[in-house]
Structures are given as C-alpha cells and as structure tokens.
Design a protein around this motif. Structure first.
Motif, mmCIF file in Angstrom:
data_model
loop_
_atom_site.group_PDB
_atom_site.id
_atom_site.type_symbol
_atom_site.label_atom_id
_atom_site.label_comp_id
_atom_site.label_asym_id
_atom_site.label_seq_id
_atom_site.Cartn_x
_atom_site.Cartn_y
_atom_site.Cartn_z
ATOM 1 N N LYS A 311 -24.642 -46.298 80.917
ATOM 2 C CA LYS A 311 -25.068 -45.759 79.624
ATOM 3 C C LYS A 311 -23.946 -45.965 78.602
ATOM 4 N N MET A 312 -24.331 -46.157 77.351
ATOM 5 C CA MET A 312 -23.343 -46.338 76.288
ATOM 6 C C MET A 312 -23.126 -45.031 75.544
ATOM 7 N N HIS A 313 -21.862 -44.613 75.452
ATOM 8 C CA HIS A 313 -21.543 -43.407 74.701
ATOM 9 C C HIS A 313 -21.161 -43.782 73.272
ATOM 10 N N ASP A 314 -21.260 -42.815 72.372
ATOM 11 C CA ASP A 314 -21.035 -43.049 70.949
ATOM 12 C C ASP A 314 -19.552 -43.069 70.552
ATOM 13 N N PHE A 315 -18.660 -42.757 71.475
ATOM 14 C CA PHE A 315 -17.231 -42.738 71.145
ATOM 15 C C PHE A 315 -16.772 -44.124 70.692
ATOM 16 N N GLN A 316 -16.095 -44.160 69.538
ATOM 17 C CA GLN A 316 -15.604 -45.425 69.011
ATOM 18 C C GLN A 316 -14.209 -45.706 69.576
ATOM 19 N N VAL A 317 -14.119 -46.723 70.433
ATOM 20 C CA VAL A 317 -12.854 -47.076 71.076
ATOM 21 C C VAL A 317 -11.971 -47.807 70.076
ATOM 22 N N GLU A 318 -10.753 -47.280 69.882
ATOM 23 C CA GLU A 318 -9.840 -47.872 68.905
ATOM 24 C C GLU A 318 -8.638 -48.501 69.590
ATOM 25 N N TYR A 319 -8.028 -49.486 68.900
ATOM 26 C CA TYR A 319 -6.900 -50.233 69.439
ATOM 27 C C TYR A 319 -5.719 -50.200 68.480
ATOM 28 N N GLU A 320 -4.519 -50.058 69.037
ATOM 29 C CA GLU A 320 -3.303 -49.964 68.223
ATOM 30 C C GLU A 320 -3.065 -51.231 67.408
ATOM 31 N N ASN A 321 -3.256 -52.395 68.015
ATOM 32 C CA ASN A 321 -2.846 -53.650 67.398
ATOM 33 C C ASN A 321 -4.006 -54.465 66.850
ATOM 34 N N HIS A 322 -5.113 -53.809 66.553
ATOM 35 C CA HIS A 322 -6.247 -54.507 65.945
ATOM 36 C C HIS A 322 -6.572 -53.832 64.621
ATOM 37 N N LYS A 323 -6.340 -54.528 63.526
ATOM 38 C CA LYS A 323 -6.467 -53.906 62.207
ATOM 39 C C LYS A 323 -7.897 -53.475 61.878
ATOM 40 N N LYS A 324 -8.900 -54.064 62.537
ATOM 41 C CA LYS A 324 -10.281 -53.691 62.255
ATOM 42 C C LYS A 324 -10.876 -52.759 63.299
ATOM 43 N N PHE A 325 -10.299 -52.742 64.494
ATOM 44 C CA PHE A 325 -10.833 -51.891 65.552
ATOM 45 C C PHE A 325 -9.971 -50.646 65.706
ATOM 46 N N LYS A 326 -9.700 -49.998 64.586
ATOM 47 C CA LYS A 326 -8.929 -48.764 64.603
ATOM 48 C C LYS A 326 -9.410 -47.886 63.468
ATOM 49 N N ASN A 327 -8.870 -46.684 63.361
ATOM 50 C CA ASN A 327 -9.314 -45.716 62.366
ATOM 51 C C ASN A 327 -9.278 -46.305 60.961
ATOM 52 N N LYS A 328 -10.419 -46.294 60.289
ATOM 53 C CA LYS A 328 -10.579 -46.804 58.928
ATOM 54 C C LYS A 328 -10.380 -48.312 58.827
ATOM 55 N N GLY A 329 -10.403 -49.005 59.989
ATOM 56 C CA GLY A 329 -10.258 -50.457 59.976
ATOM 57 C C GLY A 329 -11.533 -51.151 59.538
ATOM 58 N N LYS A 330 -12.680 -50.594 59.885
ATOM 59 C CA LYS A 330 -13.971 -51.114 59.462
ATOM 60 C C LYS A 330 -14.757 -49.977 58.821
ATOM 61 N N LYS A 331 -15.671 -50.312 57.942
ATOM 62 C CA LYS A 331 -16.428 -49.308 57.205
ATOM 63 C C LYS A 331 -17.145 -48.348 58.141
ATOM 64 N N LEU A 332 -17.712 -48.886 59.215
ATOM 65 C CA LEU A 332 -18.457 -48.058 60.170
ATOM 66 C C LEU A 332 -17.628 -47.718 61.399
ATOM 67 N N GLY A 333 -16.349 -48.035 61.369
ATOM 68 C CA GLY A 333 -15.497 -47.755 62.509
ATOM 69 C C GLY A 333 -15.547 -48.872 63.536
ATOM 70 N N SER A 334 -14.795 -48.725 64.606
ATOM 71 C CA SER A 334 -14.744 -49.742 65.658
ATOM 72 C C SER A 334 -16.120 -49.951 66.291
ATOM 73 N N PRO A 335 -16.505 -51.212 66.566
ATOM 74 C CA PRO A 335 -17.792 -51.477 67.229
ATOM 75 C C PRO A 335 -17.705 -51.374 68.749
ATOM 76 N N VAL A 336 -16.534 -51.042 69.281
ATOM 77 C CA VAL A 336 -16.338 -50.982 70.726
ATOM 78 C C VAL A 336 -16.714 -49.596 71.241
ATOM 79 N N ARG A 337 -17.438 -49.572 72.358
ATOM 80 C CA ARG A 337 -17.891 -48.325 72.960
ATOM 81 C C ARG A 337 -17.510 -48.278 74.442
ATOM 82 N N PHE A 338 -17.633 -47.092 75.031
ATOM 83 C CA PHE A 338 -17.465 -46.948 76.470
ATOM 84 C C PHE A 338 -18.840 -46.987 77.130
ATOM 85 N N PHE A 339 -18.994 -47.896 78.096
ATOM 86 C CA PHE A 339 -20.183 -47.932 78.943
ATOM 87 C C PHE A 339 -19.786 -47.297 80.269
#
Length: 454
Positions: A311-339
């Motif tokens: 199952k896919m959870h809604d938690f947005q997984v963020e990364y330290e060294n990715h400018k778009k996959f971190k807090n406020k990096g993308k308008k809708l937040g990181s697209p990465v999730r925990f399955f």
C-alpha cells in the motif's frame, strides 16, 4: 570541510515517459551473462529477447548486450567469462583495520580523498596533495558518512540521494510501532547509520557504493546490486547475510529499500521475494516479510500489479541533497512515497501539521487529501485535491476532464485513443491491464471493476 557539488536535476529519471514496450523476464539470473554490475537481466522487446545490464539505463555506461539465441553459443559464453575477473575485489577486513587506525588519531590528522575514494592519515601520506580532500573528520562524521560524503553523481547508474532526518525518523517510528528491531537496509545508508546509533535496532547495509566499506565493520556492509540480488563478494558475504537473517528470527525483520527512481519495478520485486524466501527458509517461517520501499507515487500501478499487498502511504519522502525532493522544493512537495505491507495506521504523523488523521481511513494523510465517500478512501496521490468522476467511477486529478471519445479522464489537450499501457498482466501476460483486473481471474463479490490501462 569542503562542500559537495550541487547536482543538476534530471527530470528524465523521475517523470514517466512513453517508451517502446520492453518487458523484463523475471527469472533466476544464476546462468545469465555477466557484466561489471553482476548478472544481466533478460529483456523482451518487439525485436526479440536479449540480455543487458541490470543496473545501467544508458547503453553507454554498460555495453553488454547479448541476444538470447547467441548466449547458447560456446564462444559467446567463453568471451563473457572475462567479467568474473574484471569485477574489482574489495578487502573489507583491511578497510576495517584502517578505520580503527584513523579513529585512534586526532580529527585534524584524519582525511578522506574523494579523488581516490580513500580514508587515510594526513601525517602518513602526501600523495593526495593535489586531490579533492575532506579534512578534518570528527568521530560523528566517521559514524555518519552519508551526511558529508560527496554523492555519486551518475544518475544513469546510482542516482544517490540521502534521506532527510525527518524521513529517517519516520522509518524508525514505523518499525518501533510494529515492534521490529532488525533492518535490512538496501541502498539506505542513512537508515543504517541511525539504526547503528540506536540501542533498539540492529541493521545490515546492502549497497552498491563500495565507499561504505571504509566506514563499516565487515559484517555490517555488503557490496550488493539490488536489481539482480547479487552479492559481489560471493560466499563470504552470503554467510554474513544468512547469519543476520537467523539472528533476526525473534526480533522481527523489515527490508527498507530506496532504489534509483528510473529502475524497473519487476527485478526489484523479484529481489524482495527472493530475500523473503531466503529469510523464511532459514528461520523456518512462512510469514510475509515487512517492506518499506521509497519510490515515486506514479509507480503505484506497477508495484501493486506485482505485489498487491503493498500500500502507498501519503508521507512525502524528502532527501537532503535533492533540491526538488525536499521541503518546499516542489509546489506539491516531494513525489516520493513509502510503499509498505505494514499497517498504514502504524505510520504516526501526529507531530506534523502538514498531515491529518482521516476518521474514515483511520490513518494519517496529507492535509490537502480529501476523503471521497464514493471511492471510500482518501484518493489524492500527488498532493492535489482530486475530484470524483461519476463516469469513470473513480477520483482523478483536478487538471483532468472526462473525454467522451476516449471514455476516460485525461488532460484537456491530448491525442484521443493514445493510452500509455502498464506493464503486462502477471496472470495472463497480456498487455493493457493489471493483474487485479485480469479477465481470467474470478472476481470476488466485493471487488470493484478496475479501469484498463490505469
């Protein structure tokens, strides 16, 4: 200490694309041709079946390409044997001895050469004078190398991104809530480091990055390729893995995996199933091994097609060294999730104002995710507020509209009739639908009809 160079964001690695249909033939790779990344995988396309690298998504990075019919020829097999000797060897015992020597010295004498990928003492070596050197190194840095090691920057092979502390804390919280003490960390060095520092957890790191041997004991790191479940050090590391599995029998085990986002789902799920089977055999169990897998939300149909229990959870997984996959990096937040196959209600986000507890679903979701009473669940996948389409009988993105010609919801500007098909059904092998919607399977009375080409 020198800062790592910023990495250029490559959208090709994260956005779904339309390719000519290529299937991965999931099977035992023991007798497959070799390349520098271990056993190859068998692929199938309109032009035929062939063996190619399990890791590289760019033919320039790994040129091994052997037609299936050619592999049966003795000469081809003979020429391929060279790769067994070309794969470099790593001496983990020597690296461990060197680490202990470095730890015994003052931080100002400790150094890491990123040019040579070597941990050394400044007072004993002058050969790195013109190289990219990081010094001094504190005890904390030696215990947490992922916090400062320059990330591997070849997106076509490794695509190395490191979880933020928030993401690490979320994983450990899930495990704690499920009373799991042992973690098999696949491509997740930050999880491994956090677990090693915590008395409640025990972990083993399986990673393709051989620099990890410089900072971990020989029984805490294995050089590994997750796409073909290959241990490069052979029997030596296989013994370490089996011992870890056996010691995990009573404390519970979870596989935490963070693959490169461009990697194919089929070999990854096959790896998970092989590891689970090995664990159950060694521990004399028949249970489902818990998994936490970080991957982009748009991979959900592919993952659940093969492993419907995930199952896919809604938690947005963020990364330290990715400018778009971190807090406020993308308008809708990181697209990465925990399955995960663990209960979603064990993922506690009560201390984060970006999430809310859905009274109907009984687990935490993004604050922007609305519960749909017709679908019976919180339906947003990417942070948008989804809307329900009565004709499709499901929720869709707010940017979609129902097209009467196509008979489905899609973007306003689209080519009618063009549908990106999912990978083949794993029940009947036909394209165009998932296993859960296979017409050859008898549908239960409570099962809803699935839309084709989801």
């Amino acid at each position: 200490m020198k800062m790592t160079r910023k990495r250029k964001f490559n959208p090709k690695a994260t956005e779904p694309q339309i390719h000519a249909p290529v299937e991965v033939i999931v099977e035992d790779v023991t007798n497959h041709p070799m390349c520098l990344h271990g056993p190859t995988l068998l692929f199938s396309s309109e032009k035929g079946r062939y063996f190619a690298c399990a890791s590289c998504r760019d033919k320039k990075e790994c040129t091994v390409h052997i037609e299936e019919d050619e592999w049966n020829k003795e000469g081809v097999r003979k020429r391929n044997e060279k790769y067994y000797n070309l794969i470099p060897k790593i001496d983990k015992a020597a690296a461990w001895s060197n680490l202990n020597e470095v730890k015994s010295r003052h931080p100002s004498d400790r150094a890491y050469c990123d040019t040579c990928k070597e941990l050394y003492l400044l007072s004993q070596s002058k050969k790195h004078s013109n190289h990219r050197v990081i010094t001094p190194l504190t005890d904390e840095q030696l215990h947490n190398p992922s916090s400062w090691l320059p990330t591997l920057e070849n997106d076509t092979v490794e695509a190395q991104y490191i979880f933020t502390k928030k993401s690490v804390s979320c994983v450990l919280g899930i495990l704690r809530n499920n009373n799991i003490k042992n973690i098999l960390c696949i491509g997740t060095p930050s999880i491994h480091e956090a677990a090693q520092a915590h008395p409640d957890f025990n972990s083993l790191l399986l990673d393709y990055d051989t620099r990890q041997r410089l900072f971990h004991a020989p029984n805490k790191y294995l050089w590994y390729n997750m796409f073909n479940n290959y241990l490069f050090n052979g029997n030596e590391d296989e013994k370490v893995l089996k011992k870890f599995f056996k010691n995990s029998k009573d404390g519970g085990l979870c596989i935490v995996m963070d693959p490169p986002f461009g990697g194919r789902v089929e070999p990854l799920t096959h790896t998970l199933k092989e590891l689970s089977a090995t664990y159950n055999k060694l521990c004399d169990k028949e249970s489902t091994v818990p998994v936490i897998w970080a991957f982009p939300y748009f991979s959900e149909p592919y993952i659940r097609n093969i492993m419907p229990e995930m199952k896919m959870h809604d938690f947005q997984v963020e990364y330290e060294n990715h400018k778009k996959f971190k807090n406020k990096g993308k308008k809708l937040g990181s697209p990465v999730r925990f399955f995960t196959n663990l209960p979603l209600n064990t993922i506690d986000m009560s201390n984060d104002s970006n999430y809310k507890l859905c009274g109907k679903c009984k687990y935490w979701v993004l604050a922007s995710n609305n519960h749909c009473h017709k679908c019976g669940e919180c339906t947003s996948k990417n942070g948008m507020r989804y809307k329900h389409c009565n004709k499709c009988e499901r929720c869709v993105k707010p940017t979609y509209s129902h097209c009467e010609t196509c008979g489905r919801c899609c973007l306003e500007k689209h080519v009618c009739g063009l549908v990106v098909e999912s990978q083949s059904c794993y029940n009947c092998q036909e394209k165009g639908h998932k296993q859960s919607a296979c017409p050859l399977l008898k549908e239960g009375p409570q099962k809803k009809k699935k839309r084709k080409n989801a």
